[in-house]
Motif scaffolding. Structure first.
Motif, mmCIF file in Angstrom:
data_model
loop_
_atom_site.group_PDB
_atom_site.id
_atom_site.type_symbol
_atom_site.label_atom_id
_atom_site.label_comp_id
_atom_site.label_asym_id
_atom_site.label_seq_id
_atom_site.Cartn_x
_atom_site.Cartn_y
_atom_site.Cartn_z
ATOM 1 N N ALA A 55 -0.037 9.671 -1.597
ATOM 2 C CA ALA A 55 -0.620 9.900 -2.924
ATOM 3 C C ALA A 55 -0.606 11.376 -3.261
ATOM 4 N N THR A 90 9.851 5.859 -0.084
ATOM 5 C CA THR A 90 8.982 4.838 0.504
ATOM 6 C C THR A 90 9.575 3.445 0.377
ATOM 7 N N LEU A 127 -0.118 6.757 -7.339
ATOM 8 C CA LEU A 127 -1.532 6.522 -7.613
ATOM 9 C C LEU A 127 -2.157 7.607 -8.481
ATOM 10 N N ARG A 171 3.015 1.753 -3.339
ATOM 11 C CA ARG A 171 2.228 2.118 -4.518
ATOM 12 C C ARG A 171 1.618 3.515 -4.413
ATOM 13 N N ALA A 172 1.439 4.010 -3.200
ATOM 14 C CA ALA A 172 0.702 5.256 -2.985
ATOM 15 C C ALA A 172 1.248 6.468 -3.748
ATOM 16 N N ALA A 192 -1.380 6.115 2.830
ATOM 17 C CA ALA A 192 -1.629 6.102 1.386
ATOM 18 C C ALA A 192 -2.172 7.444 0.908
ATOM 19 N N TRP A 193 -3.100 8.032 1.645
ATOM 20 C CA TRP A 193 -3.635 9.345 1.258
ATOM 21 C C TRP A 193 -2.558 10.424 1.320
ATOM 22 N N PRO A 233 -6.586 5.132 -3.267
ATOM 23 C CA PRO A 233 -5.887 4.341 -2.245
ATOM 24 C C PRO A 233 -6.678 3.110 -1.797
ATOM 25 N N CYS A 248 0.829 -1.210 0.000
ATOM 26 C CA CYS A 248 0.000 0.000 0.000
ATOM 27 C C CYS A 248 0.866 1.264 0.000
ATOM 28 N N VAL A 249 1.874 1.284 0.853
ATOM 29 C CA VAL A 249 2.733 2.469 0.986
ATOM 30 C C VAL A 249 3.585 2.677 -0.267
#
Length: 273
Positions: free
Chosen positions: A176, A189, A102, A98-99, A172-173, A121, A95-96
């Motif tokens: 992103a 990251t 995004l 890829r954020a 993630a927010w 996310p 998750c982290v």
């Protein structure tokens, strides 16, 4: 310029309102990842199985590491305990990592005013969660074959993961949004999640560390999730509800802070892109 709501209830409302769209995008992403490969979705099963075998060989055969759960501890016991940590860290790391990309990889959505960018996310998390579910299935299958039993407490694993869901979404927010304005975030990251792998009790139990270091390591939210995950998945023990409650509060505050930052800064995405 349009103002986007940042209240905590909007975070949940957006998820519920766009649940069908999120599910469709997650399905498209999961299928698209393996499109064109000979084995297709079967790779999602064989990848964690292969990693489990490799890590078990390296740590229990080459380094002769032991977890210390008993005098009769086998390499299989070590592998299963180790795999729980890998699963939890892998979900958070995907998750982290890829954020930051995004928004950059979905520029066409930025131009569409009606598209809810805040769900991207969730889509990344849903894709990561699919692979986590496959890995948990591999883990339970290995336990059934090697130990001939699965503790009933495995049903509590989603509950144990819940605080980390909020923490991962908060990160993630944040990332992103930062990824739009600072393109180097994606490089940071990767380093961060690698450091986190060794700063979390993935390859070792917290109990073997000196007391002065245990306190510092417990500040890492993954430490609690990994340790409690092992309790319910492997040892058949109930999680610590008190600490879980504290982690839930931390997780929800992190998620809301990340969501509020994303909503505040998204007005500038189109100008930068």
């Amino acid at each position: 310029m349009q103002n986007f709501p940042i209240l905590p209830r909007e975070m949940a409302a957006s998820l519920w309102r766009n649940r069908d769209l999120i599910a469709a995008l997650v399905k498209r992403e999961v299928i698209g990842r393996y499109r064109g490969s000979v084995m297709g979705l079967a790779w999602s099963f064989f990848n964690p199985l292969l990693m489990l075998v490799i890590y078990t060989f390296v740590f229990s055969v080459v380094f002769k590491a032991r977890w210390g759960v008993g005098v009769e501890e086998t390499k299989a016991d070590f592998a299963i305990i180790l795999f729980v940590g890998m699963i939890v860290h892998g979900l958070f790391a995907e998750c982290v990592n890829r954020a930051p990309a995004l928004i950059l990889s979905n520029v066409n959505y930025v131009k569409k005013v009606i598209f809810p960018l805040e769900i991207l996310p969730w889509v990344a998390f849903g894709s990561a969660l699919f692979h986590t579910a496959i890995s948990v299935g591999v883990l339970l299958l290995a336990q059934l074959i090697l130990s001939h039993q699965i503790p009933w407490t495995v049903v509590l694993f989603p509950l144990v993961l819940l605080p980390m869901v909020f923490i991962a979404m908060g990160f993630a927010w944040f990332l992103a949004s930062f990824g739009v304005f600072m393109r180097d975030v994606g490089q940071i990251t990767g380093v961060f999640t690698t450091v986190l792998l060794f700063a979390s009790p993935v390859f070792y139990p917290l109990s073997i560390l000196p007391a002065k270091y245990q306190g510092w390591l417990q500040l890492n939210p993954l430490a609690f999730i990994i340790e409690e995950g092992r309790k319910v998945l492997v040892f058949g023990q109930l999680p610590d509800i008190g600490q879980w409650g504290v982690m839930m509060v931390v997780g929800m505050l992190t998620a809301w802070a990340g969501f509020a930052w994303f909503q505040k800064t998204r007005k500038g995405f189109a100008d930068v892109l």
